[in-house]
Design an enzyme around this catalytic site. Structure first.
Site, short mmCIF file in Angstrom:
data_model
loop_
_atom_site.label_atom_id
_atom_site.label_comp_id
_atom_site.label_asym_id
_atom_site.label_seq_id
_atom_site.Cartn_x
_atom_site.Cartn_y
_atom_site.Cartn_z
N ASN A 108 0.83 -1.19 0.00
CA ASN A 108 0.00 0.00 0.00
C ASN A 108 0.87 1.25 0.00
O ASN A 108 1.95 1.27 0.57
CB ASN A 108 -0.96 0.00 1.20
CG ASN A 108 -0.41 0.73 2.39
OD1 ASN A 108 -0.51 1.96 2.51
ND2 ASN A 108 0.20 -0.02 3.32
N PHE A 112 -1.80 8.15 4.27
CA PHE A 112 -2.61 8.74 5.36
C PHE A 112 -3.86 9.43 4.82
O PHE A 112 -4.19 10.55 5.21
CB PHE A 112 -1.78 9.73 6.18
CG PHE A 112 -0.80 9.11 7.14
CD1 PHE A 112 -0.84 7.77 7.46
CD2 PHE A 112 0.17 9.90 7.74
CE1 PHE A 112 0.07 7.21 8.36
CE2 PHE A 112 1.09 9.36 8.64
CZ PHE A 112 1.04 8.01 8.94
N SER A 170 5.32 4.97 8.98
CA SER A 170 4.74 4.76 7.66
C SER A 170 5.74 5.19 6.60
O SER A 170 6.34 6.26 6.69
CB SER A 170 3.46 5.57 7.49
OG SER A 170 3.03 5.54 6.15
N ASN A 172 4.98 6.02 3.60
CA ASN A 172 4.26 6.70 2.53
C ASN A 172 4.05 8.19 2.74
O ASN A 172 3.36 8.84 1.95
CB ASN A 172 2.90 6.01 2.33
CG ASN A 172 3.06 4.56 1.95
OD1 ASN A 172 3.88 4.22 1.11
ND2 ASN A 172 2.30 3.69 2.59
N THR A 173 4.62 8.76 3.79
CA THR A 173 4.60 10.20 4.02
C THR A 173 6.04 10.69 4.04
O THR A 173 6.82 10.25 4.89
CB THR A 173 3.90 10.55 5.34
OG1 THR A 173 2.53 10.16 5.27
CG2 THR A 173 3.98 12.05 5.64
N LYS A 206 4.91 3.34 17.28
CA LYS A 206 4.98 2.31 16.25
C LYS A 206 6.20 2.53 15.38
O LYS A 206 6.37 3.61 14.81
CB LYS A 206 3.71 2.33 15.39
CG LYS A 206 3.64 1.18 14.38
CD LYS A 206 2.25 1.07 13.79
CE LYS A 206 2.12 -0.16 12.90
NZ LYS A 206 0.74 -0.37 12.43
N ASN A 235 5.74 -1.79 11.56
CA ASN A 235 4.95 -1.31 10.43
C ASN A 235 5.31 -2.10 9.16
O ASN A 235 5.98 -3.13 9.22
CB ASN A 235 5.19 0.19 10.24
CG ASN A 235 3.98 0.92 9.71
OD1 ASN A 235 3.27 0.43 8.84
ND2 ASN A 235 3.74 2.12 10.23
#
Length: 345
Positions: A108, A112, A170, A172-173, A206, A235
């Site tokens: 993915n 967010f 994450s 993805n940021t 996390k 994660n």
């Protein structure tokens, strides 16, 4: 659960993000019966929270806290919603969610996507009070002071969640994982501790699975210094194992599911070694059976979280893991989950 597992199989015939949205809507409107009472051997405590069982739902499934009543009836010991950012944001362009069916995995790059803190807080105000509910905090993509976004989330959700998770892992940021460095982490956790004050609600952190043992040790010490109550390990990963077979294996984003299992276990062992029992650990990543849940507990986890495996196994997996876990605890002479933590040789 047979019907819900059939529903999960039907959802896999749809585009992944469409299926996800339909699953959320279904859990919102279908009046599921209450989950059966758990085997007493599974009752445990993590960071002062009493859990009916140690099997939780990881963040990412219910980003906006929309389906908490339905999710609380599936048999989880705790449910974590989010990630939520202060301002609403659409996330990354579609397509951004990929099933790697041949590998029992998911990639993915959602970014967010969520409706923002105010909508999230309003839904948490109506949450089921009989379930343990956690809120996972993120930072907006365009925020320069990302630590301020976490502080805003912590303050706004005070009294609404049973625990809060600070998600700095994450992939993805842009710039988010840099917050796992010691200087940035000290600044973030110090500001959170100041904003938290005497609030007793536990705060978790996390972390990513793509860290060295030395980096993990620094994170553990920073967490202890700033009163973090537990680590969630871990994660999604940016790594792409050579064993991946799916045609989607080259897609950008975080990889989760079965291929993450070994890396997540190694990260857990490193965190357990660094913490030496001083900091509770919650294991996530590639957990798809009672045997794997039990292995993580014996490696140092006080509880576990699922997500990707549910896509392939359906919600019946929750009960199967709990039954197997209870049987394994008894077979090895343990009377509680806590007794089994960190007993692997």
């Amino acid at each position: 659960m047979a019907l819900t597992d059939l529903g999960a199989a039907l959802l896999r015939a749809l585009d992944p993000e469409t299926a996800h949205g339909l699953a959320i809507r279904t859990l919102r409107i279908i009046p599921l019966p209450p989950a059966r009472a758990d085997d007493p051997i599974l009752t445990t405590t993590v960071a002062g929270l009493t859990l009916p069982n140690p099997v939780g739902l990881a963040a990412g499934f219910d980003k906006n806290g929309e389906a908490l009543h339905g999710l609380s009836r599936l048999g989880f010991g705790f449910v974590e919603c989010g990630s939520v950012t202060p301002l609403p944001q659409p996330g990354n362009p579609k397509p951004r969610l990929f099933r790697l069916s041949e590998d029992r995995a998911v990639i993915n790059r959602m970014g967010f996507n969520n409706a923002g803190l105010e909508a999230f807080a309003a839904r948490l105000a109506g949450r089921p009070r009989t379930a343990v509910i956690g809120a996972n905090l993120g930072a907006n993509k365009d925020t320069e002071d990302k630590a301020a976004d976490y502080v805003a989330g912590l303050v706004r959700l005070r009294g609404l969640a049973d625990y809060v998770t600070v998600n700095v892992s994450s992939p993805n940021t842009p710039g988010l994982r840099a917050l796992q460095g010691r200087a940035a982490l000290d600044d973030l956790l110090g500001r959170l501790a100041q904003a938290r004050g005497a609030d007793p609600v536990p705060v978790f952190l996390k972390i990513a699975p793509d860290l060295t043992a030395a980096e993990i040790a620094l994170i553990v010490e920073a967490s202890l210094d700033h009163r973090i109550d537990a680590l969630i390990v871990s994660n999604t990963t940016l790594d792409r194992p050579d064993s991946l077979r799916s045609p989607y294996r080259g897609e950008a984003g975080g990889l989760s599911g079965a291929p993450l299992r070994d890396r997540a276990m190694a990260t857990l062992r490193a965190a357990a070694g660094a913490s030496g029992g001083r900091l509770p650990l919650i294991a996530a990543g590639g957990i798809d059976s009672g045997a794997e849940a039990y292995a993580r507990i014996r490696a140092g986890a006080s509880a576990v979280q699922l997500y990707s495996a549910l896509i392939y196994e359906g919600p019946g997996l929750i009960g199967r893991i709990k039954r197997d876990l209870a049987a394994r605890l008894r077979a090895d002479g343990f009377s509680t989950v806590a007794e089994a933590v960190s007993t692997a040789r």
